[in-house]
Motif scaffolding. Structure first.
Motif, PDB file in Angstrom:
ATOM      1  N   LYS A 198       0.840  -1.200   0.000  1.00  0.00           N
ATOM      2  CA  LYS A 198       0.000   0.000   0.000  1.00  0.00           C
ATOM      3  C   LYS A 198       0.878   1.254   0.000  1.00  0.00           C
ATOM      4  O   LYS A 198       2.114   1.171   0.148  1.00  0.00           O
ATOM      5  CB  LYS A 198      -0.917  -0.012   1.222  1.00  0.00           C
ATOM      6  CG  LYS A 198      -0.171  -0.066   2.539  1.00  0.00           C
ATOM      7  CD  LYS A 198      -1.114  -0.359   3.686  1.00  0.00           C
ATOM      8  CE  LYS A 198      -0.373  -0.348   5.029  1.00  0.00           C
ATOM      9  NZ  LYS A 198       0.750  -1.306   5.095  1.00  0.00           N
ATOM     10  N   ASP A 199       0.259   2.401  -0.163  1.00  0.00           N
ATOM     11  CA  ASP A 199       0.981   3.684  -0.151  1.00  0.00           C
ATOM     12  C   ASP A 199       1.847   3.803   1.111  1.00  0.00           C
ATOM     13  O   ASP A 199       1.384   3.482   2.211  1.00  0.00           O
ATOM     14  CB  ASP A 199      -0.006   4.860  -0.174  1.00  0.00           C
ATOM     15  CG  ASP A 199      -0.755   4.990  -1.491  1.00  0.00           C
ATOM     16  OD1 ASP A 199      -0.335   4.342  -2.463  1.00  0.00           O
ATOM     17  OD2 ASP A 199      -1.748   5.737  -1.535  1.00  0.00           O
ATOM     18  N   GLN A 252       2.210  -0.849 -10.336  1.00  0.00           N
ATOM     19  CA  GLN A 252       1.097  -0.416  -9.500  1.00  0.00           C
ATOM     20  C   GLN A 252       1.102   1.097  -9.320  1.00  0.00           C
ATOM     21  O   GLN A 252       2.157   1.725  -9.254  1.00  0.00           O
ATOM     22  CB  GLN A 252       1.182  -1.094  -8.132  1.00  0.00           C
ATOM     23  CG  GLN A 252       0.905  -2.588  -8.199  1.00  0.00           C
ATOM     24  CD  GLN A 252       0.813  -3.198  -6.818  1.00  0.00           C
ATOM     25  OE1 GLN A 252       1.666  -3.956  -6.413  1.00  0.00           O
ATOM     26  NE2 GLN A 252      -0.241  -2.867  -6.090  1.00  0.00           N
ATOM     27  N   LEU A 305       0.874   3.356  -6.925  1.00  0.00           N
ATOM     28  CA  LEU A 305       0.954   3.644  -5.494  1.00  0.00           C
ATOM     29  C   LEU A 305       1.849   4.849  -5.249  1.00  0.00           C
ATOM     30  O   LEU A 305       2.668   5.216  -6.094  1.00  0.00           O
ATOM     31  CB  LEU A 305       1.517   2.424  -4.746  1.00  0.00           C
ATOM     32  CG  LEU A 305       0.649   1.159  -4.752  1.00  0.00           C
ATOM     33  CD1 LEU A 305       1.399   0.000  -4.122  1.00  0.00           C
ATOM     34  CD2 LEU A 305      -0.666   1.396  -4.023  1.00  0.00           C
ATOM     35  N   LYS A 306       1.700   5.446  -4.075  1.00  0.00           N
ATOM     36  CA  LYS A 306       2.494   6.635  -3.740  1.00  0.00           C
ATOM     37  C   LYS A 306       3.458   6.342  -2.591  1.00  0.00           C
ATOM     38  O   LYS A 306       3.115   5.632  -1.647  1.00  0.00           O
ATOM     39  CB  LYS A 306       1.563   7.790  -3.336  1.00  0.00           C
ATOM     40  CG  LYS A 306       0.668   8.285  -4.469  1.00  0.00           C
ATOM     41  CD  LYS A 306      -0.261   9.373  -3.958  1.00  0.00           C
ATOM     42  CE  LYS A 306      -1.200   9.861  -5.078  1.00  0.00           C
ATOM     43  NZ  LYS A 306      -2.155  10.870  -4.563  1.00  0.00           N
TER      44      LYS A 306
END
Length: 313
Positions: A107-108, A130, A132-133
């Protein structure tokens, strides 16, 4: 394989596996003997032109996963079904399954710590990009800079960085050094210290278990004294991040461990996700020792290895 022979191999395989011709009919159709047809079909399997997958409805991988989670106190166990117990099949299946697991769970803001080797390379090759950040990717252990054997360290970091839209953090030091003072000098470097700390703070660690075999890469590089080797071959069942441990999950050689650069095994116990990806008969004892040491809270393995692990309890 020459073009004409390749065509015959493919044609024989299609007739046999897709159109249900028997070998005698294929021999007549291709104008060859029946033993030649048998050889063509075997070659189709050997060359990977034909890949046979058996879906065994009696094999419940979900039940195996649940049993592993309960008996080894894991957060998650993922068991993938393989058609036969061969290294290439195991590596490919586990790589695919681990890539799927990461896609579903990263996840981020996560920090992903990685080791190197063929297992991790298989995973890296199967990752999808992906959106994502602020994900970070960091190398958890030193590499092997003077080996003719490819450890895939740079490629793995590059592919993970690409998949998670980030610039990876490399650890530009050897896995093991000759003297503790050499390690101390390297760790004192501001840049090296920062990378090691990032690995320690990673909330996700992804690694495999190395088997104890004289032909394994680490044993061929001259890192070890005779005393080191005697202790390793007498007591160790595997290594994680070039740190060797016993069947109970305890460090088997403190002197060698003190000369190893990278994450400490104790730090793996504190990860949100400490993901062990491994399977195969030669890694069974190492996987078991790693689970006894509580170094992994997520296990990704195959159904045959899973059954063998449960039988050992």
């Amino acid at each position: 394989m020459e073009k004409n022979k390749l065509k015959k191999v493919i044609e024989a395989a299609k007739l046999y596996y897709l159109l249900d011709y028997n070998q005698s009919d294929i021999a007549k159709k291709l104008g060859v003997s029946r033993p030649t047809v048998s050889r063509l079909l075997q070659q189709a399997k050997n060359e990977g032109i034909v890949q046979i997958k058996i879906n065994d409805p009696t094999e419940d991988v979900e039940s195996l996963s649940e049993e592993l989670e309960q008996k080894f106190k894991l957060k998650k166990a993922v068991v993938t079904s393989i058609p036969h117990y061969e290294k290439s099949v195991i590596h490919n299946s586990l790589g695919e399954q681990a890539a799927i697991y990461l896609h579903e769970t990263v996840k981020d803001g996560d920090i992903i710590g990685l080791t190197w080797g063929r297992t991790l390379y298989n995973i890296a090759n199967k990752l999808n990009q992906q959106n994502l950040k602020d994900v970070q990717v960091v190398q958890l252990k030193g590499a092997v800079g003077h080996s003719e054997t490819n450890t895939y360290a740079d490629e793995i970091l590059h592919l993970f960085g690409k998949a998670f839209n980030t610039t990876p953090h490399y650890l530009p030091v050897p896995a093991i050094v000759d003297h503790v003072v050499v390690k101390q000098a390297m760790v004192a470097d501001r840049h090296i210290h920062r990378i090691l700390e990032l690995g320690k703070n990673a909330n996700i660690a992804l690694f495999t278990v190395g088997p104890i075999r004289s032909e394994s890469l680490l044993f061929r590089l001259g890192y070890f004294t005779e005393e080191d080797l005697d202790m390793i071959f007498s007591n160790a069942v595997g290594d994680i991040c070039s740190r060797f441990f016993t069947k109970d999950g305890k460090i088997c050689n403190e002197s060698l461990n003190a000369r190893t650069l990278g994450i400490e095994l104790d730090d793996l116990r504190n990860k949100e996700q400490s993901i062990l990806v491994a399977g195969g008969a030669d890694r069974l004892e190492g996987i078991y020792g790693a689970l006894m040491g509580k170094y992994a809270n997520v296990l990704i393995t195959d159904q045959i290895t899973a059954k063998s692990l449960l039988e050992k309890l």
